[in-house]
Design an enzyme around this catalytic site. Structure first.
Site, mmCIF file in Angstrom:
data_model
loop_
_atom_site.group_PDB
_atom_site.id
_atom_site.type_symbol
_atom_site.label_atom_id
_atom_site.label_comp_id
_atom_site.label_asym_id
_atom_site.label_seq_id
_atom_site.Cartn_x
_atom_site.Cartn_y
_atom_site.Cartn_z
ATOM 1 N N GLY A 4 0.795 -1.215 0.000
ATOM 2 C CA GLY A 4 0.000 0.000 0.000
ATOM 3 C C GLY A 4 0.833 1.273 0.000
ATOM 4 O O GLY A 4 1.761 1.421 0.797
ATOM 5 N N LEU A 23 0.946 0.965 7.380
ATOM 6 C CA LEU A 23 1.206 1.420 6.003
ATOM 7 C C LEU A 23 2.586 2.046 5.822
ATOM 8 O O LEU A 23 2.741 3.072 5.160
ATOM 9 C CB LEU A 23 0.127 2.422 5.565
ATOM 10 C CG LEU A 23 -1.278 1.832 5.396
ATOM 11 C CD1 LEU A 23 -2.303 2.936 5.235
ATOM 12 C CD2 LEU A 23 -1.325 0.890 4.204
ATOM 13 N N ASN A 38 -1.782 -0.353 -5.044
ATOM 14 C CA ASN A 38 -2.708 -0.200 -3.925
ATOM 15 C C ASN A 38 -2.475 1.163 -3.278
ATOM 16 O O ASN A 38 -1.358 1.500 -2.923
ATOM 17 C CB ASN A 38 -2.487 -1.330 -2.913
ATOM 18 C CG ASN A 38 -3.445 -1.270 -1.751
ATOM 19 O OD1 ASN A 38 -3.303 -0.441 -0.853
ATOM 20 N ND2 ASN A 38 -4.419 -2.159 -1.748
ATOM 21 N N CYS A 70 -8.810 2.833 5.414
ATOM 22 C CA CYS A 70 -8.037 3.836 6.142
ATOM 23 C C CYS A 70 -8.959 4.814 6.870
ATOM 24 O O CYS A 70 -10.052 5.127 6.398
ATOM 25 C CB CYS A 70 -7.152 4.621 5.184
ATOM 26 S SG CYS A 70 -6.061 3.584 4.222
#
Length: 317
Positions: free
Chosen positions: A51, A78, A105, A135
């Site tokens: 990500g 992340l 992503n 998120c």
């Protein structure tokens, strides 16, 4: 069914062809280079990269990984080098892998972050963008973008005008009606749905009486979540008219076949990569063997081929 000697594994998804329906899942395969020493990236259908956020992120403090029964909890946060660094430093290697489809992503903490990341990556030589809506929206009290119809619709419709590539929306399972959220994403402009992201979980050390993870809670993945993921894939496949990509606990070919029978056009392999770096290749081989065993000439024919139970009818005496 009669055994067959060869199986067509090629799969069409979002207008492009993949060698097979197996994709390495985001967050479990790095940027591909890390696994290239151990497995053949050119054997995969595709990779959804770790990500990315607009700016680099250091992630959460440790400990941020914990094993559980039949799964793993993670609160990595992340950690990533940012969109620009990916395009400059990581993408050239991925582009050198023959036939590998590349999915970026994207994550963010505000709509502007999502939009700008998508705008930048839309001009990069990749095949699709996967929008991670699990998120927290920091401008609205930390509520997940994918937790409500309104937040999800805003997130997808915000990036759609600047997205020149196929847009996959990755749904969170931490909701009450996954079908409703999938339809919302579709109406906002999604070209495909991927699911499930991790289930929110917690583990406590009974000796210290403290959470094992520094962030207290984390995302649960691995075999433990697979029945939930299969059920949600089935529900979403019946709720939308766009392709569905299934994931959650896949560790074998037969696991992948379950998702495909439930309606998935492709699958993503995640936590299994931590145990076996060849997990994706083994899943591909397993799908092929299943097709041979069941007399199915093409893996694509498995999608949505679930046979429902017929109700039992008592015969009149």
């Amino acid at each position: 069914m009669a055994d067959i000697t060869s199986v067509e594994m090629r799969t069409r998804l979002l207008g492009f062809e993949m060698k097979n329906p197996v994709i390495a899942a985001s967050g479990t395969f790095g940027f591909g280079k890390e696994f290239s020493r151990y497995t053949g990236l050119d054997k995969l259908g595709g990779i959804s990269i770790k990500g990315l956020t607009l700016e680099p992120r250091r992630g959460n403090p440790p400990p941020r990984i914990a094993e559980t029964a039949s799964g793993i909890l993670n609160s990595v946060g992340l950690q990533n080098p940012g969109v620009h660094a990916f395009v400059r430093d990581e993408l050239p290697f991925l582009r050198s892998v023959d036939g590998l489809r590349i999915i970026a992503n994207i994550a963010g903490s505000a709509l502007d972050d999502y939009r700008e990341s998508v705008r930048i990556l839309s001009d990069a030589p990749i095949d699709a963008i996967e929008l991670n809506v699990s998120c927290p929206n920091v401008k609205k009290g930390g509520l997940s973008f994918g937790a409500s119809e309104r937040e999800l619709y805003e997130a997808v419709s915000c990036v759609r005008p600047v997205c020149k590539l196929p847009l996959i929306v990755k749904l969170t399972p931490n909701v009450t009606d996954i079908g409703l959220l999938a339809r919302t994403a579709e109406s906002a402009g999604a070209d495909a749905i991927s699911l499930i992201n991790t289930l929110l979980g917690m583990k406590i050390d009974v000796d210290t009486r403290r959470p094992v993870l520094a962030n207290n809670t984390g995302g649960l993945s691995g075999p433990a979540v697979m029945p939930v993921a299969v059920r949600m894939t089935w529900e979403v496949a019946g709720a939308v008219s766009i392709p569905v990509i299934g994931m959650g606990g896949i560790a074998s070919g037969e696991d992948a076949v379950e998702f495909m029978l439930a309606g998935a056009s492709a699958v993503m392999v995640g936590s299994a990569n931590f145990i076996d770096p060849n997990a994706c290749e083994k899943v591909i081989s397993g799908i092929c063997e299943y097709c041979k065993r069941s007399g199915c000439p093409s893996a694509a024919l498995l999608t949505g081929a679930l046979l429902p139970w017929a109700p039992r009818v008592e015969e009149d005496m």
